[in-house]
Design a protein around this motif. Structure first.
Motif, short mmCIF file in Angstrom:
data_model
loop_
_atom_site.label_atom_id
_atom_site.label_comp_id
_atom_site.label_asym_id
_atom_site.label_seq_id
_atom_site.Cartn_x
_atom_site.Cartn_y
_atom_site.Cartn_z
N ASP A 254 -63.63 36.69 -12.11
CA ASP A 254 -63.88 38.06 -12.69
C ASP A 254 -64.87 38.94 -12.04
O ASP A 254 -64.98 40.05 -11.75
N ASP A 255 -66.02 37.97 -11.62
CA ASP A 255 -67.26 38.50 -11.27
C ASP A 255 -66.89 38.81 -9.58
O ASP A 255 -67.30 39.69 -9.16
N LEU A 256 -66.23 38.05 -9.16
CA LEU A 256 -65.80 38.49 -7.85
C LEU A 256 -64.99 39.52 -7.62
O LEU A 256 -65.48 40.65 -6.78
N LYS A 257 -64.12 40.05 -8.55
CA LYS A 257 -63.17 40.96 -8.50
C LYS A 257 -63.95 42.34 -8.89
O LYS A 257 -63.80 43.34 -8.24
N GLU A 258 -65.03 42.17 -9.74
CA GLU A 258 -65.78 43.29 -10.15
C GLU A 258 -66.90 43.74 -8.85
O GLU A 258 -66.79 44.85 -8.47
N ARG A 259 -67.11 42.87 -7.75
CA ARG A 259 -67.95 43.13 -6.58
C ARG A 259 -66.80 43.83 -5.82
O ARG A 259 -67.27 44.78 -5.31
N TYR A 260 -65.70 43.50 -5.62
CA TYR A 260 -64.66 43.92 -4.63
C TYR A 260 -63.98 45.11 -4.97
O TYR A 260 -63.24 45.62 -4.43
N ASP A 261 -63.93 45.26 -6.29
CA ASP A 261 -63.44 46.51 -7.00
C ASP A 261 -64.33 47.96 -6.85
O ASP A 261 -64.22 49.13 -7.33
N GLY A 262 -65.73 47.40 -6.29
CA GLY A 262 -66.68 48.68 -6.47
C GLY A 262 -66.60 49.71 -5.23
O GLY A 262 -66.23 49.30 -4.31
N GLU A 263 -66.91 50.81 -5.67
CA GLU A 263 -66.54 51.90 -4.79
C GLU A 263 -67.28 51.90 -3.33
O GLU A 263 -66.64 52.19 -2.39
N ASN A 264 -68.48 51.35 -3.60
CA ASN A 264 -69.35 51.28 -2.27
C ASN A 264 -68.75 49.88 -1.37
O ASN A 264 -68.43 50.51 -0.28
N PHE A 265 -68.19 49.06 -1.90
CA PHE A 265 -67.39 47.93 -1.23
C PHE A 265 -66.10 48.60 -0.50
O PHE A 265 -66.02 48.30 0.82
N LYS A 266 -65.33 49.14 -1.49
CA LYS A 266 -64.12 49.79 -0.69
C LYS A 266 -64.24 50.90 0.24
O LYS A 266 -63.44 50.80 1.12
N HIS A 267 -65.13 51.55 -0.10
CA HIS A 267 -65.26 52.96 0.95
C HIS A 267 -66.09 52.75 2.00
O HIS A 267 -66.18 53.73 2.88
N ASN A 268 -67.31 51.96 1.91
CA ASN A 268 -68.10 51.80 3.07
C ASN A 268 -68.08 50.34 3.72
O ASN A 268 -68.10 50.36 4.67
N THR A 269 -68.18 49.51 3.08
CA THR A 269 -68.05 47.95 3.71
C THR A 269 -67.00 47.47 4.11
O THR A 269 -67.09 47.17 5.46
N VAL A 270 -65.77 47.69 3.51
CA VAL A 270 -64.49 47.51 4.18
C VAL A 270 -64.23 48.13 5.55
O VAL A 270 -63.79 47.60 6.57
N PRO A 271 -64.38 49.75 5.54
CA PRO A 271 -63.96 50.18 6.72
C PRO A 271 -65.22 49.80 7.92
O PRO A 271 -64.68 49.65 9.04
N TYR A 272 -66.43 49.60 7.44
CA TYR A 272 -67.40 48.95 8.77
C TYR A 272 -66.89 47.66 9.13
O TYR A 272 -66.75 47.63 10.34
N PHE A 273 -66.46 46.76 8.28
CA PHE A 273 -66.19 45.65 8.88
C PHE A 273 -64.71 45.66 9.35
O PHE A 273 -64.47 44.78 10.59
N THR A 274 -63.70 46.51 9.03
CA THR A 274 -62.47 46.73 9.83
C THR A 274 -62.93 47.06 11.43
O THR A 274 -62.01 46.52 12.35
N ASP A 275 -64.04 47.76 11.48
CA ASP A 275 -63.97 48.29 12.92
C ASP A 275 -64.73 47.13 13.71
O ASP A 275 -64.38 47.21 14.97
N LEU A 276 -65.20 46.12 13.21
CA LEU A 276 -65.85 45.12 13.90
C LEU A 276 -64.88 43.99 14.00
O LEU A 276 -65.14 43.04 15.11
N THR A 277 -63.80 43.89 13.44
CA THR A 277 -63.12 42.61 13.48
C THR A 277 -61.72 42.92 13.86
O THR A 277 -61.26 44.04 13.54
N THR A 278 -60.96 41.84 14.28
CA THR A 278 -59.33 41.96 14.31
C THR A 278 -58.95 41.38 13.11
O THR A 278 -57.61 41.45 12.90
N SER A 279 -59.40 40.49 12.08
CA SER A 279 -58.88 40.17 11.06
C SER A 279 -60.02 39.76 10.04
O SER A 279 -61.08 39.15 10.31
N VAL A 280 -59.81 39.77 8.77
CA VAL A 280 -60.52 39.31 7.74
C VAL A 280 -59.80 38.75 6.77
O VAL A 280 -58.70 39.04 6.18
#
Length: 228
Positions: free
Chosen positions: A68-94
């Motif tokens: 539940d704690d993990l889900k709360e972190r990854y459901d956050g707006e900042n994580f979804k809209h800022n962190t995820v796109p940034y790492f998508t640009d740097l990586t070939t897979s996550v």
């Protein structure tokens, strides 16, 4: 330093990143260090960042209080809209893999091991895919105490973790250096004891995939008051 042990009650998450070259790996590691250094999420316990050695990648070994704690972190707006796109640009897979620690064996016979850059381990993470119906058998093959392994030159520890979705088993191993691991990894089958040959043969028959890489731990942080 964070500690791996079966009885600490943590959800263990492997956050695995692949990228294309050493420059992007360096950028990825710098970004991850910044995130870990400022981590104060509810339920977060520790993060240990690893830099890929054999290929450009990174692995974050994270301990959480609960799913539940993990889900709360990854459901956050900042994580979804800022962190995820940034790492998508740097990586070939996550790859986000939720696991629990089943067993730990060390050279000295302890049932727990520390992880972190101060130890200077040569770390190997092996991801073994399997059918859910075979996971229990695969775990039972790998988590048995092995006195022979304790005598292998350069061996420090190995920890067996099972994926919560039933489709994978992880071996997180610590060695003195690359040479000692390579000597073990390439050891001819006839030089291994019978029980090891039997375990390896049966284990291979249960796998649907196998992916391994070598790492060094480069940064680690725990929440205040949590050391394991």
């Amino acid at each position: 330093m964070p500690i791996i042990e079966p009885e600490n009650g943590s959800l263990t998450v492997f956050n695995l990143f692949n990228t294309t070259d050493s420059e992007k790996q360096a950028t990825l590691l710098d970004a991850m260090r910044g995130i870990i250094a400022k981590a104060n999420y509810p339920g977060w316990r520790s993060s240990t960042l690893h830099a890929g050695v054999a290929k450009p990648c990174a692995a974050n070994y994270i301990q959480w209080r609960s799913i539940d704690d993990l889900k709360e972190r990854y459901d956050g707006e900042n994580f979804k809209h800022n962190t995820v796109p940034y790492f998508t640009d740097l990586t070939t897979s996550v790859h986000l893999l939720k696991t629990e620690v089943v067993s730990v064996q060390t050279k000295d016979g302890d049932a727990r091991t520390e992880i972190g850059p101060d130890r200077d381990d040569f770390t190997v993470i092996v991801l073994m895919g399997c059918e859910s119906k075979d996971q229990s058998e695969l775990v039972s093959l790998l988590d048995k105490p092995d006195e022979w392994m304790r005598k292998v030159p350069g061996y420090r520890s190995h920890s067996i973790l099972r994926a919560l979705d039933g489709t994978m088993v992880v071996n997180y191993a610590q060695w003195d250096d690359a040479a000692s691991y390579q000597a073990f990894h390439t050891m001819p089958e006839e030089q291994r004891p019978a029980h090891d040959r039997q375990m390896r043969a049966r284990g291979k028959s249960l796998l649907t995939s196998r992916d391994a890489n070598t790492y060094e731990a480069v940064f680690s942080q725990s929440c205040e008051g949590y050391a394991s």
